[in-house]
Design an enzyme around this catalytic site. Structure first.
Site, PDB file in Angstrom:
ATOM      1  N   ARG A   1      -3.385   9.888   4.316  1.00  0.00           N
ATOM      2  CA  ARG A   1      -2.187  10.620   4.515  1.00  0.00           C
ATOM      3  C   ARG A   1      -1.463  10.830   3.188  1.00  0.00           C
ATOM      4  NH1 ARG A   1      -1.423  13.781   8.161  1.00  0.00           N
ATOM      5  NH2 ARG A   1       0.661  14.561   8.345  1.00  0.00           N
TER       6      ARG A   1
ATOM      7  N   ASP B   1       4.462   0.243  12.152  1.00  0.00           N
ATOM      8  CA  ASP B   1       3.378  -0.107  11.536  1.00  0.00           C
ATOM      9  C   ASP B   1       3.149  -1.375  11.912  1.00  0.00           C
ATOM     10  OD1 ASP B   1       2.821   2.194  10.505  1.00  0.00           O
ATOM     11  OD2 ASP B   1       3.586   1.703   8.639  1.00  0.00           O
TER      12      ASP B   1
ATOM     13  N   CYS C   1      -4.237   8.225   9.573  1.00  0.00           N
ATOM     14  CA  CYS C   1      -4.470   7.737  10.925  1.00  0.00           C
ATOM     15  C   CYS C   1      -4.289   8.801  11.997  1.00  0.00           C
ATOM     16  CB  CYS C   1      -3.603   6.357  11.194  1.00  0.00           C
ATOM     17  SG  CYS C   1      -4.086   4.921  10.335  1.00  0.00           S
TER      18      CYS C   1
ATOM     19  N   ARG D   1       0.872  15.497  13.454  1.00  0.00           N
ATOM     20  CA  ARG D   1       1.353  14.730  12.248  1.00  0.00           C
ATOM     21  C   ARG D   1       1.883  16.030  11.587  1.00  0.00           C
ATOM     22  NH1 ARG D   1      -1.238   9.126  10.024  1.00  0.00           N
ATOM     23  NH2 ARG D   1       0.905   9.040   8.943  1.00  0.00           N
ATOM     24  N   PRO D   2       2.996  16.617  11.799  1.00  0.00           N
ATOM     25  CA  PRO D   2       3.343  17.804  10.937  1.00  0.00           C
ATOM     26  C   PRO D   2       4.000  17.438   9.461  1.00  0.00           C
ATOM     27  CG  PRO D   2       4.992  17.234  12.677  1.00  0.00           C
ATOM     28  CD  PRO D   2       3.969  16.265  13.080  1.00  0.00           C
ATOM     29  N   ILE D   3       4.007  18.406   8.743  1.00  0.00           N
ATOM     30  CA  ILE D   3       4.439  18.102   7.483  1.00  0.00           C
ATOM     31  C   ILE D   3       5.629  19.103   7.013  1.00  0.00           C
ATOM     32  CG2 ILE D   3       2.609  16.875   6.321  1.00  0.00           C
ATOM     33  CD1 ILE D   3       1.766  19.759   5.135  1.00  0.00           C
ATOM     34  N   ASP D   4       6.265  19.702   8.269  1.00  0.00           N
ATOM     35  CA  ASP D   4       7.015  20.870   8.118  1.00  0.00           C
ATOM     36  C   ASP D   4       8.407  20.352   7.296  1.00  0.00           C
ATOM     37  OD1 ASP D   4       7.431  19.005  10.392  1.00  0.00           O
ATOM     38  OD2 ASP D   4       9.038  20.336  11.211  1.00  0.00           O
TER      39      ASP D   4
ATOM     40  N   ARG E   1      -8.734   0.224   4.625  1.00  0.00           N
ATOM     41  CA  ARG E   1      -7.917   1.341   4.069  1.00  0.00           C
ATOM     42  C   ARG E   1      -6.723   0.597   3.561  1.00  0.00           C
ATOM     43  NH1 ARG E   1      -5.978   5.638   7.531  1.00  0.00           N
ATOM     44  NH2 ARG E   1      -4.642   5.521   5.799  1.00  0.00           N
TER      45      ARG E   1
ATOM     46  N   LYS F   1       0.829  -1.380   0.133  1.00  0.00           N
ATOM     47  CA  LYS F   1       0.242   0.057  -0.044  1.00  0.00           C
ATOM     48  C   LYS F   1       0.901   1.444  -0.011  1.00  0.00           C
ATOM     49  CE  LYS F   1      -1.345   2.020   3.941  1.00  0.00           C
ATOM     50  NZ  LYS F   1      -1.676   3.156   4.351  1.00  0.00           N
ATOM     51  N   ASN F   2       1.819   1.203   1.032  1.00  0.00           N
ATOM     52  CA  ASN F   2       2.823   2.478   1.033  1.00  0.00           C
ATOM     53  C   ASN F   2       3.493   2.765  -0.299  1.00  0.00           C
ATOM     54  OD1 ASN F   2       1.176   3.151   3.419  1.00  0.00           O
ATOM     55  ND2 ASN F   2       3.058   2.684   4.577  1.00  0.00           N
TER      56      ASN F   2
HETATM   57  N1  EPU Z   1       7.484  14.208  11.060  1.00  0.00           N
HETATM   58  C1  EPU Z   1       7.511  15.498  11.247  1.00  0.00           C
HETATM   59  N2  EPU Z   1       7.722  16.482  10.402  1.00  0.00           N
HETATM   60  C2  EPU Z   1       7.445  16.206   8.786  1.00  0.00           C
HETATM   61  C3  EPU Z   1       7.043  14.742   8.781  1.00  0.00           C
HETATM   62  C4  EPU Z   1       7.119  13.753   9.807  1.00  0.00           C
HETATM   63  O1  EPU Z   1       7.951  15.908  12.413  1.00  0.00           O
HETATM   64  O2  EPU Z   1       7.169  16.866   8.022  1.00  0.00           O
HETATM   65  C5  EPU Z   1       7.484  13.272  12.007  1.00  0.00           C
HETATM   66  C6  EPU Z   1       6.384  12.432  12.193  1.00  0.00           C
HETATM   67  O3  EPU Z   1       5.370  13.124  13.208  1.00  0.00           O
HETATM   68  C7  EPU Z   1       6.658  10.973  12.871  1.00  0.00           C
HETATM   69  C8  EPU Z   1       8.043  11.011  12.050  1.00  0.00           C
HETATM   70  O4  EPU Z   1       8.430  12.078  11.486  1.00  0.00           O
HETATM   71  O5  EPU Z   1       7.073  11.337  14.083  1.00  0.00           O
HETATM   72  C9  EPU Z   1       7.965   9.826  10.984  1.00  0.00           C
HETATM   73  O6  EPU Z   1       6.778  10.120  10.011  1.00  0.00           O
HETATM   74  P1  EPU Z   1       6.946   9.890   8.371  1.00  0.00           P
HETATM   75  O7  EPU Z   1       7.258  11.169   7.651  1.00  0.00           O
HETATM   76  O8  EPU Z   1       8.199   8.936   8.355  1.00  0.00           O
HETATM   77  O9  EPU Z   1       5.788   9.129   8.444  1.00  0.00           O
HETATM   78  P2  EPU Z   1       4.503   9.178   6.982  1.00  0.00           P
HETATM   79  O10 EPU Z   1       5.500   9.222   5.826  1.00  0.00           O
HETATM   80  O11 EPU Z   1       3.401  10.218   7.414  1.00  0.00           O
HETATM   81  C10 EPU Z   1       4.642   6.686   6.568  1.00  0.00           C
HETATM   82  C11 EPU Z   1       3.630   5.862   6.434  1.00  0.00           C
HETATM   83  C12 EPU Z   1       3.183   5.344   7.858  1.00  0.00           C
HETATM   84  C13 EPU Z   1       4.315   4.845   8.529  1.00  0.00           C
HETATM   85  C14 EPU Z   1       5.464   5.944   8.726  1.00  0.00           C
HETATM   86  C15 EPU Z   1       6.735   5.636   9.368  1.00  0.00           C
HETATM   87  C16 EPU Z   1       2.699   5.979   4.145  1.00  0.00           C
HETATM   88  C17 EPU Z   1       1.524   6.466   3.269  1.00  0.00           C
HETATM   89  N3  EPU Z   1       2.499   6.224   5.704  1.00  0.00           N
HETATM   90  O12 EPU Z   1       3.977   7.715   7.335  1.00  0.00           O
HETATM   91  O13 EPU Z   1       2.166   4.289   7.726  1.00  0.00           O
HETATM   92  O14 EPU Z   1       3.828   4.755   9.875  1.00  0.00           O
HETATM   93  O15 EPU Z   1       5.924   6.284   7.297  1.00  0.00           O
HETATM   94  O16 EPU Z   1       7.078   4.412   8.875  1.00  0.00           O
HETATM   95  O17 EPU Z   1       3.822   5.819   3.738  1.00  0.00           O
HETATM   96  C18 EPU Z   1       0.242   2.805   8.077  1.00  0.00           C
HETATM   97  O18 EPU Z   1       0.777   2.194   6.990  1.00  0.00           O
HETATM   98  O19 EPU Z   1      -0.478   2.460   8.770  1.00  0.00           O
HETATM   99  C19 EPU Z   1       1.237   3.894   8.170  1.00  0.00           C
HETATM  100  C20 EPU Z   1       0.678   4.779   9.242  1.00  0.00           C
END
Ligand code: EPU
Length: 442
Positions: free
Chosen positions: A99, A313, A123, A128-131, A405, A27-28
Site C-alpha cells: 500500500r 489493525d 491488503c 481502498r480509494p486514494i481520493d 509482510r 512497519k507503518n
Molecule cells: N480513505 C478514503 N480515501 C482516501 C484514503 C482513505 O476514503 O483517499 C478511507 C479508507 O477507505 C478507509 C479510511 O479512509 O476507510 C482509513 O484509511 P487510511 O487512509 O487511514 O488507511 P491507509 O493509510 O491506507 C494505514 C495503514 C493500515 C491501517 C490504516 C488505518 C499503512 C501503510 N497502512 O492505511 O495498516 O489499517 O492506516 O489505521 O500505514 C496494516 O498495517 O495491516 C494496515 C492495513
C-alpha cells in the site's frame, strides 16, 4: 534475514507462554520514513528499521529510482537519495505489492514537481480509494491524472501552501500531503489530520532532516515550506501493532511474558481493552508485562476507530481472543468496508461468529480446535497464529507471506517464549520441515 513467505506454519496449540521478547521498529512508520528519505538531498541514517517485506520492497523501489542504500547492521541503513531520478522506470508490479508505495507519489511530487507511479496494492479490505491524497495534491497546485494503472501528478507552476480539510483522518493521506508540502511555498495546514503514533514518528524524522512540520499528534498539522532537507539520523519507534499482537497472543494462550522495547502510552488503546477482558498488563516503562494465569477471558465489545480509538489493525487479533471468552461479544469495524474475511477460517476451528457488513457477533466457545487454515491478509494472518496457538491440536496455516509482510522474525520471537511453531514447505509427497523454533533461537 527477511523471510520470503514461502511454505506454511505448523502450530501446535496449548502451550502457555513464558519469558521475554522484543518489539521491532514500526512497519507503518518505516515505510513513511523511507519515503521521507526520498525528499532529502543528503544522507539519511535510519535505525531500528523492521526486517519485513514491505520495507524491503519499498527499498527496492528506491534503488530502481537511483538511491544508494547501505546496510550498516540489522535494521540500520544509510539511504542516499541525492541522485534519484523521478523519471526512472520502475517495475509496475513492485508498486502493487504494498500500500505504502503511494508515498513515492507525494515524495517525488514534493521534491521534483512531478511524479508517475503505479496504483498501490496492499491488503484487500474492500475498496481502498486514494481520493483524499489526490484532492490534497490538487489543493497544493498539482494536476493529477489516473489511467492505465498509473497515477501522474504534475505541478507545472510549483506547489503552494494551503489549508486542506480531510473528510476523514486518513493516515496515508496525512503522510502523503505532508510529503508533497515539505517544499511548497508558504504554509500548508492539514485539518482533521490522522494522529497515529507513526504520524508523529514520520514528522519527527522529517524535522530531524530539516523540515518544519508542527502539530503532528494533533488533528491540525502545519507544514512550513523549506528550501532544503540536509539529511540526518533517525531511529524508528517501536511497532504499536506488533506489540499489541504479541500481547493479545499471550492473553490468549495464558502465561506471563515481558514484551520489551515498547512505548506503553502508544499501547493504551489496545491494553485498556485487554484489561477489560481480564488480562493483567503492567507498565514497566519501556516494556509491558502481560499475564493471564487461570482467569478466563471476559467478553467485551470492540469498536475500531482512528487513533486514539481501538486500532483496526488489532481487530482480527482481539476478535480471535473473544472466540475464547465466556459470553457474546460485538466487534464493530468502522475504518474499513470489509475486514471480516478471516471469520471463515475461525469458523473452521469451531468459532461461533456471525457477521454483517460492519459487525461481528461472537459467541465465545471457550476453546478452538486445530484445522488447516489460511491467512487472508497481514493482521488476519497474525490472528490465525493466535488461533493456532490457542487451539487443541496442530494447525497448518497457509498464505503466510501475508504475515511476513509485517512481522519480522516471528518464528524466532515466538520460540523465545515457548510457542511451538514451525515453518514447513509443501513438497510433492510430504511436508519438509525447514526449521523448528528451537533451531531458530539457537
Ligand atoms: N480513505 C478514503 N480515501 C482516501 C484514503 C482513505 O476514503 O483517499 C478511507 C479508507 O477507505 C478507509 C479510511 O479512509 O476507510 C482509513 O484509511 P487510511 O487512509 O487511514 O488507511 P491507509 O493509510 O491506507 C494505514 C495503514 C493500515 C491501517 C490504516 C488505518 C499503512 C501503510 N497502512 O492505511 O495498516 O489499517 O492506516 O489505521 O500505514 C496494516 O498495517 O495491516 C494496515 C492495513
Amino acid at each position: 534475514m527477511i523471510l520470503d513467505g514461502y511454505g506454511k506454519y505448523s502450530i501446535i496449540g496449548g502451550n502457555r507462554l513464558y519469558g521475554e521478547l522484543s518489539i521491532s521498529g514500526a512497519k507503518n512508520s518505516a515505510v513513511a520514513v523511507i519515503a521521507a528519505a526520498m525528499t532529502v538531498n543528503g544522507l539519511c541514517h535510519i535505525d531500528n528499521m523492521p526486517q519485513v517485506r514491505d520495507v524491503e520492497i519499498l527499498l527496492q523501489i528506491l534503488q530502481q529510482l537511483g538511491a544508494e542504500i547501505d546496510v550498516i547492521g540489522d535494521g540500520d541503513y544509510m539511504i542516499d537519495c541525492r541522485n534519484i531520478d523521478p523519471d526512472a522506470a520502475i517495475d509496475q508490479e513492485l508498486y502493487g505489492q504494498l500500500r505504502a508505495s503511494y508515498y513515492v507519489l507525494g515524495a517525488l511530487l514534493g521534491r521534483f514537481g512531478h511524479a508517475r507511479v503505479a496504483m498501490p496494492g496492499g491488503c484487500d479490505f474492500g475498496t481502498r480509494p486514494i481520493d483524499y491524497h489526490i484532492k490534497g495534491f490538487e489543493a497544493l497546485g498539482a494536476e493529477v491524472d489516473i489511467g492505465g494503472g498509473w497515477i501522474d501528478a504534475n505541478a507545472v507552476d510549483g506547489l503552494r501552501g494551503t489549508r486542506i480539510l480531510l473528510d476523514y483522518p486518513s493516515v496515508g493521506a496525512t503522510i502523503n500531503i505532508i510529503l508533497a508540502a515539505i517544499y511548497a511555498e508558504g504554509l500548508t495546514i492539514i485539518e482533521n489530520a490522522a494522529m497515529e503514533p507513526h504520524i508523529v514518528d514520520f514528522a519527527n524524522c522529517l524535522n530531524a532532516m530539516g523540515a518544519e512540520v508542527r502539530g503532528a499528534g494533533t488533528n491540525s498539522i502545519r507544514i512550513y515550506g523549506v528550501n532544503e532537507l540536509r539529511g540526518g539520523s533517525y531511529t524508528i519507534v517501536p511497532d504499536q501493532i506488533e506489540a499489541g499482537t504479541y500481547i493479545a497472543l499471550v492473553a490468549g494462550t495464558g502465561g506471563d511474558v515481558i514484551v520489551r522495547d515498547v512505548i506503553p502510552r502508544h499501547l493504551v488503546c489496545i491494553t485498556s481493552k485487554l484489561s477489560e477482558m481480564g488480562v493483567e498488563i503492567e507498565d514497566l516503562g519501556d516494556a509491558v508485562r502481560v499475564r493471564r494465569e487461570g482467569r478466563p477471558i471476559r467478553r467485551a465489545n470492540v469498536m475500531t476507530g482512528p487513533y486514539p480509538g481501538f486500532p483496526t489493525d488489532m481487530q482480527p487479533q482481539v476478535a480471535t481472543l473473544l472466540t475464547l471468552a465466556r459470553g457474546t461479544s460485538f466487534v464493530t469495524e468502522t475504518v474499513w468496508d470489509s475486514r471480516f474475511q478471516y471469520v471463515d477460517q475461525l469458523q473452521r476451528m469451531g468459532a461461533k461468529i456471525t457477521t454483517d457488513a460492519r459487525t461481528a457477533v461472537i459467541e465465545g466457545v471457550g476453546r478452538l480446535k486445530a484445522a488447516s487454515i489460511a491467512a487472508t491478509d497481514l493482521r488476519s494472518g497474525a490472528a490465525m497464529v493466535i488461533a493456532g496457538l490457542c487451539a487443541d491440536g496442530t494447525t497448518l496455516l497457509d498464505n503466510i507471506w501475508h504475515i511476513e509482510r509485517g512481522y519480522g522474525n516471528i518464528i524466532a520471537k515466538l520460540g523465545e517464549i515457548g510457542a511451538d511453531i514451525t515453518r514447513v514447505v509443501d513438497a510433492p509427497r510430504n511436508l519438509i520441515e525447514l526449521r523448528t523454533h528451537r533451531e531458530s533461537v539457537a
